[in-house]
Structures are given as structure tokens and as C-alpha cells.
Design a protein around this motif. Sequence first.
Motif, PDB file in Angstrom:
ATOM      1  N   PHE A 198       0.793  -0.965  -0.079  1.00  7.31           N
ATOM      2  CA  PHE A 198       0.067   0.103   0.030  1.00  7.31           C
ATOM      3  C   PHE A 198       0.755   1.130   0.008  1.00  7.31           C
ATOM      4  CE2 PHE A 198      -1.453   3.511   2.877  1.00  7.31           C
ATOM      5  CZ  PHE A 198      -2.450   4.147   1.953  1.00  7.31           C
ATOM      6  N   ILE A 199       1.725   1.383   0.910  1.00  6.83           N
ATOM      7  CA  ILE A 199       2.923   2.514   0.663  1.00  6.83           C
ATOM      8  C   ILE A 199       3.388   2.754  -0.322  1.00  6.83           C
ATOM      9  CG2 ILE A 199       4.863   3.428   2.035  1.00  6.83           C
ATOM     10  CD1 ILE A 199       3.836   1.761   4.538  1.00  6.83           C
ATOM     11  N   LEU A 200       4.145   1.662  -1.089  1.00  9.37           N
ATOM     12  CA  LEU A 200       4.735   1.718  -2.235  1.00  9.37           C
ATOM     13  C   LEU A 200       3.915   2.359  -3.377  1.00  9.37           C
ATOM     14  CD1 LEU A 200       7.163  -1.111  -2.055  1.00  9.37           C
ATOM     15  CD2 LEU A 200       7.734   1.081  -1.619  1.00  9.37           C
ATOM     16  N   VAL A 201       2.693   1.631  -3.352  1.00 12.37           N
ATOM     17  CA  VAL A 201       1.731   1.845  -4.402  1.00 12.37           C
ATOM     18  C   VAL A 201       1.141   3.508  -4.312  1.00 12.37           C
ATOM     19  CG1 VAL A 201      -0.511   1.348  -5.747  1.00 12.37           C
ATOM     20  CG2 VAL A 201       1.199  -0.477  -5.139  1.00 12.37           C
ATOM     21  N   GLY A 202       0.939   3.701  -3.057  1.00  9.80           N
ATOM     22  CA  GLY A 202      -0.031   4.846  -2.755  1.00  9.80           C
ATOM     23  C   GLY A 202       1.163   6.265  -2.780  1.00  9.80           C
ATOM     24  N   ASP A 288     -13.829   2.279   5.831  1.00 13.52           N
ATOM     25  CA  ASP A 288     -12.406   1.803   5.249  1.00 13.52           C
ATOM     26  C   ASP A 288     -11.660   2.664   4.325  1.00 13.52           C
ATOM     27  OD1 ASP A 288     -14.213   1.806   3.197  1.00 13.52           O
ATOM     28  OD2 ASP A 288     -13.992  -0.119   2.491  1.00 13.52           O
ATOM     29  N   PRO A 289     -11.198   3.618   5.110  1.00 15.42           N
ATOM     30  CA  PRO A 289     -10.570   4.875   4.524  1.00 15.42           C
ATOM     31  C   PRO A 289      -9.212   4.385   3.743  1.00 15.42           C
ATOM     32  CG  PRO A 289      -9.997   4.987   6.863  1.00 15.42           C
ATOM     33  CD  PRO A 289     -11.042   3.875   6.586  1.00 15.42           C
ATOM     34  N   VAL A 290      -8.426   3.356   3.946  1.00 14.10           N
ATOM     35  CA  VAL A 290      -7.358   2.881   3.119  1.00 14.10           C
ATOM     36  C   VAL A 290      -7.829   2.355   1.695  1.00 14.10           C
ATOM     37  CG1 VAL A 290      -5.530   1.377   2.794  1.00 14.10           C
ATOM     38  CG2 VAL A 290      -5.720   2.659   4.868  1.00 14.10           C
ATOM     39  N   ALA A 291      -8.734   1.542   1.773  1.00 13.77           N
ATOM     40  CA  ALA A 291      -9.310   0.970   0.504  1.00 13.77           C
ATOM     41  C   ALA A 291     -10.152   1.995  -0.198  1.00 13.77           C
ATOM     42  CB  ALA A 291     -10.408   0.071   0.961  1.00 13.77           C
ATOM     43  N   PHE A 292     -10.841   2.882   0.370  1.00 14.06           N
ATOM     44  CA  PHE A 292     -11.512   4.282  -0.171  1.00 14.06           C
ATOM     45  C   PHE A 292     -10.329   4.996  -0.848  1.00 14.06           C
ATOM     46  CE2 PHE A 292     -12.391   8.746  -0.133  1.00 14.06           C
ATOM     47  CZ  PHE A 292     -13.595   8.679  -0.703  1.00 14.06           C
ATOM     48  N   ALA A 293      -9.450   5.087  -0.442  1.00 14.91           N
ATOM     49  CA  ALA A 293      -8.011   5.906  -1.031  1.00 14.91           C
ATOM     50  C   ALA A 293      -7.686   5.175  -2.278  1.00 14.91           C
ATOM     51  CB  ALA A 293      -7.065   6.285  -0.070  1.00 14.91           C
ATOM     52  N   LEU A 294      -7.527   3.982  -2.268  1.00 16.85           N
ATOM     53  CA  LEU A 294      -7.045   3.041  -3.398  1.00 16.85           C
ATOM     54  C   LEU A 294      -8.244   2.976  -4.405  1.00 16.85           C
ATOM     55  CD1 LEU A 294      -5.501   0.175  -1.395  1.00 16.85           C
ATOM     56  CD2 LEU A 294      -4.236   1.875  -2.752  1.00 16.85           C
ATOM     57  N   TRP A 301      -6.838  -3.404  -7.199  1.00 14.84           N
ATOM     58  CA  TRP A 301      -6.583  -4.848  -6.985  1.00 14.84           C
ATOM     59  C   TRP A 301      -5.451  -4.684  -5.618  1.00 14.84           C
ATOM     60  CZ3 TRP A 301      -1.090  -5.400  -6.174  1.00 14.84           C
ATOM     61  CH2 TRP A 301      -0.314  -4.662  -6.595  1.00 14.84           C
ATOM     62  N   VAL A 302      -5.062  -3.449  -5.206  1.00 16.36           N
ATOM     63  CA  VAL A 302      -4.322  -3.507  -3.880  1.00 16.36           C
ATOM     64  C   VAL A 302      -5.345  -3.361  -2.595  1.00 16.36           C
ATOM     65  CG1 VAL A 302      -2.778  -2.254  -2.611  1.00 16.36           C
ATOM     66  CG2 VAL A 302      -2.660  -2.301  -4.805  1.00 16.36           C
ATOM     67  N   ALA A 303      -6.445  -2.706  -3.146  1.00 17.19           N
ATOM     68  CA  ALA A 303      -7.729  -2.596  -2.251  1.00 17.19           C
ATOM     69  C   ALA A 303      -8.236  -4.126  -1.826  1.00 17.19           C
ATOM     70  CB  ALA A 303      -8.760  -1.810  -2.709  1.00 17.19           C
ATOM     71  N   GLY A 304      -8.151  -5.026  -2.894  1.00 19.16           N
ATOM     72  CA  GLY A 304      -8.747  -6.233  -2.686  1.00 19.16           C
ATOM     73  C   GLY A 304      -7.733  -7.024  -1.615  1.00 19.16           C
ATOM     74  N   LEU A 305      -6.316  -6.811  -1.658  1.00 25.14           N
ATOM     75  CA  LEU A 305      -5.270  -7.189  -0.711  1.00 25.14           C
ATOM     76  C   LEU A 305      -5.641  -6.897   0.609  1.00 25.14           C
ATOM     77  CD1 LEU A 305      -2.011  -7.049  -2.720  1.00 25.14           C
ATOM     78  CD2 LEU A 305      -3.213  -9.052  -2.040  1.00 25.14           C
ATOM     79  N   LEU A 306      -6.458  -5.754   0.713  1.00 25.35           N
ATOM     80  CA  LEU A 306      -6.518  -5.272   2.209  1.00 25.35           C
ATOM     81  C   LEU A 306      -7.306  -6.478   2.991  1.00 25.35           C
ATOM     82  CD1 LEU A 306      -7.273  -1.583   2.066  1.00 25.35           C
ATOM     83  CD2 LEU A 306      -5.037  -2.788   2.397  1.00 25.35           C
ATOM     84  N   SER A 307      -8.250  -7.006   2.527  1.00 22.06           N
ATOM     85  CA  SER A 307      -9.064  -8.106   3.189  1.00 22.06           C
ATOM     86  C   SER A 307      -8.145  -9.140   3.850  1.00 22.06           C
ATOM     87  CB  SER A 307     -10.141  -8.499   2.315  1.00 22.06           C
ATOM     88  OG  SER A 307     -11.073  -7.504   1.984  1.00 22.06           O
TER      89      SER A 307
END
Length: 463
Positions: A198-202, A288-294, A301-307
Amino acid sequence: MSLKDTIFRKEPLNHYFKQDQHFIKTLTAVDLLALGIGAVIGTGIFILPGTVAALKAGPSIILSFIIAAFVCALAGMCYAEFASSLPIAGSAYSYGNIVFGELPGWLLGWALILEYVLAVAAVSTGWSAYFSSFMKGFGITIPQAISGPFNPSHGTYINLVAIIIVCLIAFFLARGLESSIRINNIMVIVKIAIIIIFILVGMFYVKPANWQPFMPFGLHGTFAGASTVFFAYLGFDAVSSSAAEVKDPDKNMPIGIIGTLIVATIFYVAVSVVLTGMVPYTQLNVADPVAFALYAVHQNWVAGLLSLGAIAGMTTMMITMIYSSSRLVYATGRDGLLPKQLGKLTKTNSSPKNAMIAVTIVIAILGGLVPLDQLTNLVNIGTLVAFAVVSFGIIPLRKRTDIVNHGFKVPGYPVVPIIAGLSCLYLMSTLSLETWIGSGIWFLIGLVIYFTYGIHHSKLATK
């Protein structure tokens, strides 16, 4: 012996060493770090940086996490000195018994039982929700009747998944610590890897303009945010429960406790920096703010990894807390304050099997049948009570000439322990009236148990 002398009688240190020598010492500094990180970095890292930024601190949530980590580090150093001086099972319960006396130690243990048991029960229900959502992706729907706490009006009677995951984790822990630690370490690696992704993509979608104004709620908002996110660091104290099973504890225990706080702070701050840079803080008051930002930057695809990261995070937290609570209950049984069967170790792998069974039954009942929305607030006060007493406890610990510590010592003694204790008392004062009432009832139950059972069955009473 007067009542005062009885309730403040102190457990001899050599008694603890004699009882706990049967534990097999298998844990390294890396294992302790994994236990600590597993407990501290959970699903909160995907939620708190966003919601607290939106409601209290704005982009200065970055500073809020640093301030909270500083306060936590003060208490963490006090825990590290105790763990280095007293490498025994039972964490703050045993520390309290040795430096303050039996009743203060019992109340500390009672507070920690509240923290560990409620925390795991609450997380097990969250794990169940994520697992149910994950299974829906494969077209499998868990029947409503077995998907929630007992609430016939809503069509739920038992949260079967929550019960199963708690029992599975307890089963692996009871079979042997080494295999469970390996599973925990793998889960921690998975969780950390997803956070790093998340950090590297974001970071490629960060817009510095989103950090302006940096303190929209003023300095007060930044400190209010720190008070809120302080609780994101809770769990590192569970590392001290493992002291009797650690190789070279005077060296490795401080590494595990303080290292956990350092690693957790780095990740919380990094996520906060990237998250508030990706989207304006005003948009982050979502579940889910992190998923929302993604999703906002089309990185679904990164949001899907959060689960997957959330499930891994909750699993490691439950492993650490179930493990720690079983050692805590073992310690109280070892001393006779709870039935002595709870203080016995198995001959095959030197694990407290009876304590593990007792803890698992209680957690499974709470997670499977009881709505925990309000009860989870009690986790905070139970932890802060332990933090405060351990911090102030450094002062009588240093005065004990029979306790030799060749390992870590809190710098700036006695100022740092006093500041740590006062900081915890301040945070306790910010908790709600309902939380104080609930904790008062819990401690009253603890006093009843002590004066009707513990005070008479204590091993100190029979000597």
C-alpha cells in the motif's frame, strides 16, 4: 497476621523461578517482535489514520501517532525493565505481586484478564465478518442464524465462525509453542508485506497540496488525535507474558517490547503520510479509508489485498492475546489465587493446558454469543491501569536489593517512570463514565473472588 499484612504479603522471587523453570525456553528476539507486532498492528492501521484525520487531527495525524508512540514508549521502557529484572510468567500480575503485594498484584492480573479476553472476543467477531465476506466471493453464504451473537429478533443465535477460529488458534497453541510461533511469524510477514505494498503504490499518488492545512483543528486537534490513536499501540505489554519461555530474557525482552513500538510507529506514520497525501482528509471519514483511497486512484487490486491483510492482522492479534491470557491465568493458578489446576503444566510440552482450555471457553462464549460493542471500551481501562502501576512500580523495584538486573534499565530514573504513570492516569481520565462504571463492576467482582477464595487458597497462606 493482620488483614493489611495479609493482602500486602509479597511472593518470594525464588518461588516464581522454581515454578517457571519447567517452561521450555524457545523464543528469540525475532519471535518476540513478531508476537508484539502481531498484537499491535491489526485492522486499526487500515482505519484509524483515516477516521481520526477526518474528525480530529487532519494531516497532523502524522504527529498524533508520534506523540502517542512517545507516551507508549515511556510505559514500554518500564515494562522492559521489569521483564529484564523478572523473567517470569504472568506479566504485570507477577510484577505487582513481587513489588506491591498480593492484592495489588491480583487486581492487576484481573485488569489484564479483562483486556486480553475482551480484546480477543471482539476481534474474533471481526474475523468472522471478514471471513464471511471473503467466502461470498466464492458464492458461499454463511447462514444468518450462525453468523452473529445471540439476538433472535435479528435472526442470529450464535457466531459459529468466531468460536471455531478461537478454538483452532487455542488448539495450535496447546500443541506446542514453536509451531504456533511459526504460523504467527508467517502471518505477520503477510500483513507487513500488504502494508508495504500500500505504501509503495500509494506514494505515487500523493499530492502535497492535500497536506495543507497541516493542522486544520489546531494543536488541540493533534493532541486529541494522539489520545485516540494511543489505543492503537496497545498489546505490546502482552510480550512480557512470555518471559519465562524466552532465551536470554534480559537481552531479548527489551528488544521485543521496545522494538515492537518502534516498528509499529514507523508503519502507522508511513500509512498516515501516504493516506492523507492521496486524498483530502475531509473525505476519509468512512469505514475503510485505506480501501477508499485506493479505489479513488483506481488501484482496486491493492484494495482487494486489504481483506487478506485484515484477516492476517486479526489472526496474529488473537494468537498473541490467547497465548498471553493463558500464561496470565496459569500464573494466578500457580499462586493459588485461582484453582490450582490452572497452574499446572503438561509433561509432554510444558504448556499450561488447563489455563488454555479455561481461557478458550470464556472467549468462545463471549465471541460467539455476546454483543461486544460496549464491552470493548473496557479493554482500554484495563490496559491503562496495568501501564500506570507498572510505570510507578519501577521505583520500588529499584529499591529491592534482592533483585539483580544486568539488562535494560529505564533512563532518566525516577522522572521517566513518574511521567509515564501520570500520562496513563491522564488518558484514563478521558474515558467515558460508562467505561468507569463497567470497570468498577469488574474490579468489584475481582475483590469478591479474592476475599472469598484467593486470600484463603493462596500458597502464601499455606506457608
